[in-house]
Design a protein around this motif. Sequence first.
Motif, mmCIF file in Angstrom:
data_model
loop_
_atom_site.group_PDB
_atom_site.id
_atom_site.type_symbol
_atom_site.label_atom_id
_atom_site.label_comp_id
_atom_site.label_asym_id
_atom_site.label_seq_id
_atom_site.Cartn_x
_atom_site.Cartn_y
_atom_site.Cartn_z
ATOM 1 N N ASN A 101 -17.007 19.625 -51.170
ATOM 2 C CA ASN A 101 -16.171 20.619 -51.832
ATOM 3 C C ASN A 101 -16.585 20.860 -53.285
ATOM 4 O OD1 ASN A 101 -14.544 21.182 -49.555
ATOM 5 N ND2 ASN A 101 -13.293 19.375 -49.961
ATOM 6 N N VAL A 102 -17.886 20.739 -53.530
ATOM 7 C CA VAL A 102 -18.471 21.066 -54.829
ATOM 8 C C VAL A 102 -19.540 22.132 -54.601
ATOM 9 C CG1 VAL A 102 -19.814 20.236 -56.795
ATOM 10 C CG2 VAL A 102 -18.051 18.769 -55.779
ATOM 11 N N GLN A 103 -19.447 23.238 -55.325
ATOM 12 C CA GLN A 103 -20.410 24.326 -55.200
ATOM 13 C C GLN A 103 -20.924 24.657 -56.593
ATOM 14 O OE1 GLN A 103 -21.213 25.127 -52.221
ATOM 15 N NE2 GLN A 103 -22.605 26.837 -52.548
ATOM 16 N N ILE A 104 -22.235 24.505 -56.820
ATOM 17 C CA ILE A 104 -22.837 24.752 -58.123
ATOM 18 C C ILE A 104 -23.952 25.778 -57.945
ATOM 19 C CG2 ILE A 104 -23.965 23.742 -60.129
ATOM 20 C CD1 ILE A 104 -22.780 21.057 -59.326
ATOM 21 N N SER A 105 -23.930 26.812 -58.768
ATOM 22 C CA SER A 105 -24.895 27.895 -58.622
ATOM 23 C C SER A 105 -25.246 28.458 -59.980
ATOM 24 C CB SER A 105 -24.311 29.002 -57.732
ATOM 25 O OG SER A 105 -25.148 30.134 -57.700
ATOM 26 N N GLU A 106 -26.398 29.122 -60.038
ATOM 27 C CA GLU A 106 -26.703 29.947 -61.201
ATOM 28 C C GLU A 106 -25.715 31.109 -61.265
ATOM 29 O OE1 GLU A 106 -30.607 31.321 -60.437
ATOM 30 O OE2 GLU A 106 -31.506 29.324 -60.403
ATOM 31 N N THR A 107 -25.484 31.613 -62.466
ATOM 32 C CA THR A 107 -24.690 32.827 -62.597
ATOM 33 C C THR A 107 -25.559 34.029 -62.253
ATOM 34 O OG1 THR A 107 -25.238 32.919 -64.944
ATOM 35 C CG2 THR A 107 -23.158 31.876 -64.346
ATOM 36 N N PRO A 108 -24.970 35.158 -61.832
ATOM 37 C CA PRO A 108 -25.763 36.325 -61.455
ATOM 38 C C PRO A 108 -26.689 36.781 -62.579
ATOM 39 C CG PRO A 108 -23.493 36.602 -60.759
ATOM 40 C CD PRO A 108 -23.532 35.366 -61.606
ATOM 41 N N ALA A 109 -27.942 37.070 -62.210
ATOM 42 C CA ALA A 109 -28.959 37.658 -63.084
ATOM 43 C C ALA A 109 -29.565 36.675 -64.070
ATOM 44 C CB ALA A 109 -28.394 38.865 -63.855
ATOM 45 N N GLY A 110 -29.140 35.414 -64.078
ATOM 46 C CA GLY A 110 -29.706 34.441 -64.999
ATOM 47 C C GLY A 110 -29.882 33.093 -64.342
ATOM 48 N N SER A 111 -30.850 32.319 -64.826
ATOM 49 C CA SER A 111 -31.157 31.036 -64.211
ATOM 50 C C SER A 111 -30.611 29.853 -64.991
ATOM 51 C CB SER A 111 -32.679 30.876 -64.066
ATOM 52 O OG SER A 111 -33.212 31.869 -63.230
ATOM 53 N N THR A 112 -29.977 30.070 -66.137
ATOM 54 C CA THR A 112 -29.507 28.943 -66.940
ATOM 55 C C THR A 112 -27.997 28.942 -67.151
ATOM 56 O OG1 THR A 112 -29.905 30.124 -69.014
ATOM 57 C CG2 THR A 112 -31.701 28.775 -68.161
ATOM 58 N N GLY A 113 -27.299 29.970 -66.709
ATOM 59 C CA GLY A 113 -25.845 29.932 -66.729
ATOM 60 C C GLY A 113 -25.335 29.166 -65.521
ATOM 61 N N TYR A 123 -28.822 38.059 -55.444
ATOM 62 C CA TYR A 123 -29.835 37.099 -55.857
ATOM 63 C C TYR A 123 -29.902 35.972 -54.830
ATOM 64 C CZ TYR A 123 -29.378 39.674 -60.207
ATOM 65 O OH TYR A 123 -29.333 40.684 -61.142
ATOM 66 N N TYR A 124 -31.127 35.482 -54.615
ATOM 67 C CA TYR A 124 -31.375 34.556 -53.511
ATOM 68 C C TYR A 124 -31.849 33.198 -54.027
ATOM 69 C CZ TYR A 124 -30.828 38.293 -50.116
ATOM 70 O OH TYR A 124 -30.295 39.296 -49.340
ATOM 71 N N GLY A 125 -31.641 32.186 -53.196
ATOM 72 C CA GLY A 125 -32.120 30.848 -53.505
ATOM 73 C C GLY A 125 -33.635 30.772 -53.425
ATOM 74 N N ASN A 126 -34.179 29.693 -53.965
ATOM 75 C CA ASN A 126 -35.629 29.537 -54.027
ATOM 76 C C ASN A 126 -36.238 29.428 -52.632
ATOM 77 O OD1 ASN A 126 -35.322 29.505 -56.771
ATOM 78 N ND2 ASN A 126 -35.695 27.326 -57.009
ATOM 79 N N PRO A 127 -37.455 29.941 -52.454
ATOM 80 C CA PRO A 127 -38.156 29.776 -51.177
ATOM 81 C C PRO A 127 -38.633 28.335 -51.011
ATOM 82 C CG PRO A 127 -39.610 30.784 -52.790
ATOM 83 C CD PRO A 127 -38.259 30.683 -53.445
ATOM 84 N N ALA A 128 -39.375 28.089 -49.932
ATOM 85 C CA ALA A 128 -39.913 26.749 -49.687
ATOM 86 C C ALA A 128 -40.869 26.353 -50.807
ATOM 87 C CB ALA A 128 -40.632 26.716 -48.340
ATOM 88 N N THR A 129 -40.686 25.143 -51.333
ATOM 89 C CA THR A 129 -41.585 24.615 -52.359
ATOM 90 C C THR A 129 -42.055 23.229 -51.942
ATOM 91 O OG1 THR A 129 -39.665 23.818 -53.633
ATOM 92 C CG2 THR A 129 -40.593 25.949 -54.256
ATOM 93 N N PHE A 130 -43.279 22.906 -52.344
ATOM 94 C CA PHE A 130 -43.899 21.636 -51.983
ATOM 95 C C PHE A 130 -44.647 21.099 -53.193
ATOM 96 C CE2 PHE A 130 -43.728 24.409 -48.296
ATOM 97 C CZ PHE A 130 -43.132 23.599 -47.333
ATOM 98 N N GLY A 131 -44.807 19.789 -53.236
ATOM 99 C CA GLY A 131 -45.533 19.230 -54.358
ATOM 100 C C GLY A 131 -45.928 17.788 -54.150
#
Length: 724
Positions: free
Chosen positions: A84-96, A709-717
Amino acid sequence: MKRVFIKTQLSTIIGLYLSSSLVYAQTTEQDTDEDLGLEVIEVTAQKRVQNLQELPIAVSVFNSEAIREQGISDVEDLSLFAPNVQISETPAGSTGATIAIRGSVTINPAITWEPTTGVYIDGVFVSKNVGGLFDVAAIDRVEILRGPQGTLYGKNTIGGAINIITRKPAGELGGEVRVGAGNYGLSDFYVSADSALINDSLSLNFTANKRDRDGFYDNLSANSPITKFKELDSLSMRFAALYEHSETLNFYYVYDSSDKDLTPPLGQVNIPSLMPDDVKSRQESAALDGVDFDRSKSTGHALTVTWDAGKDLQVKSISALRDIDYADTVDADGADLIGFHTVRRVKHEQFTQEVQFIGSTGEINYVGGLFYMTEESDADNPFTLGFGTLNNFYGVETESMAAFAHADYDINEKLRLTAGLRWTTEEKTLYIERPDDFSFAFFFPLARTTANDTWNNTTAMISLNYELADNIQTYGKISQGWKAGGFNGEAPNAELAIKPYDAEEVLAYEWGLKSRWLDQRLQANIAVFYNDVTDMQMSEFLGAYSDIQNAGSANISGLEVEIVAAISQNLSANFNYGLLNTDYDEFITFDVVTGLPNEVTNTAEFPYSPEKKWSIGLNYQAEISVGQLIVSADYSYVDDHFPYHNQPSADFTRIASYSIFNARITLSEIAGSNFDLAVWGKNILDEEYRINGLPVADATGTFIGGLNYYGNPATFGVELSYRF
């Protein structure tokens, strides 16, 4: 070598996830499965060291090993595995930061509005959501407390608190260097070094983390300075000094900074009347001319003085300065034309002072404290609507003071009573100014206009904790939460700007069970809650401005289940499940033009409140010939939910259900050395899913679709680290 790993979001599930949190269980080092057992985790969620399983509180804990293994650098990465915790970027920005806990959320990071969840760094309250997804180097532990937090933490909050604790200097020479690389041109360099003791009393630590990555998507517009959406350029640093003057007195200073220079995320237009509204389909490119930058820089200075005054009393002083410099651009029309563009430049400064008295007398353990905060926030927020630009300035000054007390008493060997009380007063002064000599929509030139108001409150909590049997405890709790009222700096005119909205209040009921079974090889924790919310502060995006009004009342109930199992000497598993039920008892809005009431009780949605959330994970560890092998994987599901309460904005930006799969393989202490090598994947199945959005209007001001706005695609490293 024994390790304890705690589960988190985007990378692996490693370790232990305890209490009303999902904490991974790692087995103790014994020779037989019969001797397996979950580790005891101690936290400071109630300002003193306590066993997490004995606390009458729902709290999720993530330790430094998990944070390092999963590359967690901000609170967004913790979201999936705390019920029951939801954390997201704010619309149009990646640091809000948009942080929702148990249905309580502030969806707009405007500087004049209060967050429902308090974020703390080493006990220092971070008062604004804007710029809230900053990087923090050298995190030792993160605690996410669910439910109202009023009698222990510096600022009264409705939804909960996120407590970030950084690592203190080790007092001996050593450190770590880590280099990493991944797809989309990712590079990651991390260094941390501890000094030896200086004059037997002073120890130092310095940590820095530099991360860069190419953008995920192409910008096809020839009228924009950026060619890629969501490029990453981040530098976070931290310096800590611990001076132990004597056995009873020490001074701890921390400086932290996070500097992010990004490109904005891709805003994808979905207009149902013109195109299929497929909420699972993510574009790989778009043409947006109004996107230029997405930058934030936050810094903090904190000095903690701890004095053991004797007679079981400790006095602690926390003095802190923090500032945020934030700027972003939004192409709100979602097209390659000069339609509706905005720029937001924010400067924020705050000073906080907290004094705590922590001690015991007889059978009573107590925490008392005084809290003071002053802040000043200014926004330069011009709008461009095709034919002209409207300059728009607003800001707020806040002064907040509080006194709080919290104590527990052992009635007998099995029953404990806990109670707390808090008094708060908060004063705010708003200014707003629009100097332009033309008007459009509902905007008109505004001379500098100011408003002032004060809000006062007293909240309380009481709980009973009963030991049913060894390692099985149950608790019942009643608590209150409060969020001060304020003013709307994004209002369309002076009349609405100077009209204050009311404080939000919650009366919360909670029952919990914390248990361990099968010789502490199985942990099962349950929490059931019911929140009665009055004057819920709801933000409504109306195109070129925003409105905030108080919903009459609402009730929010839910269930949280967390299970951890030590299956064998090498294998552990966990499962967590969150269920949320939200209803407005009464919600009447008033039209900003006509002033007429509008009944929306049965049509309004609860923002960022999915009905169901769950995750499952496995962790396998074994000694092999070349080192210690750690393999972990997790799968998480988030139900449908909405970024807005009002229609049709909610439907145009609806977030369809999605699932995320992450995995990691680590080979540590390679051939007996201090080298570790890891490969990882996040969103391995490349799930396409929305995380937020903005409604899009036509020329008449009618909303016809969403800019999503969408979540990040697949990333690998891959990562290589060396400890010295």
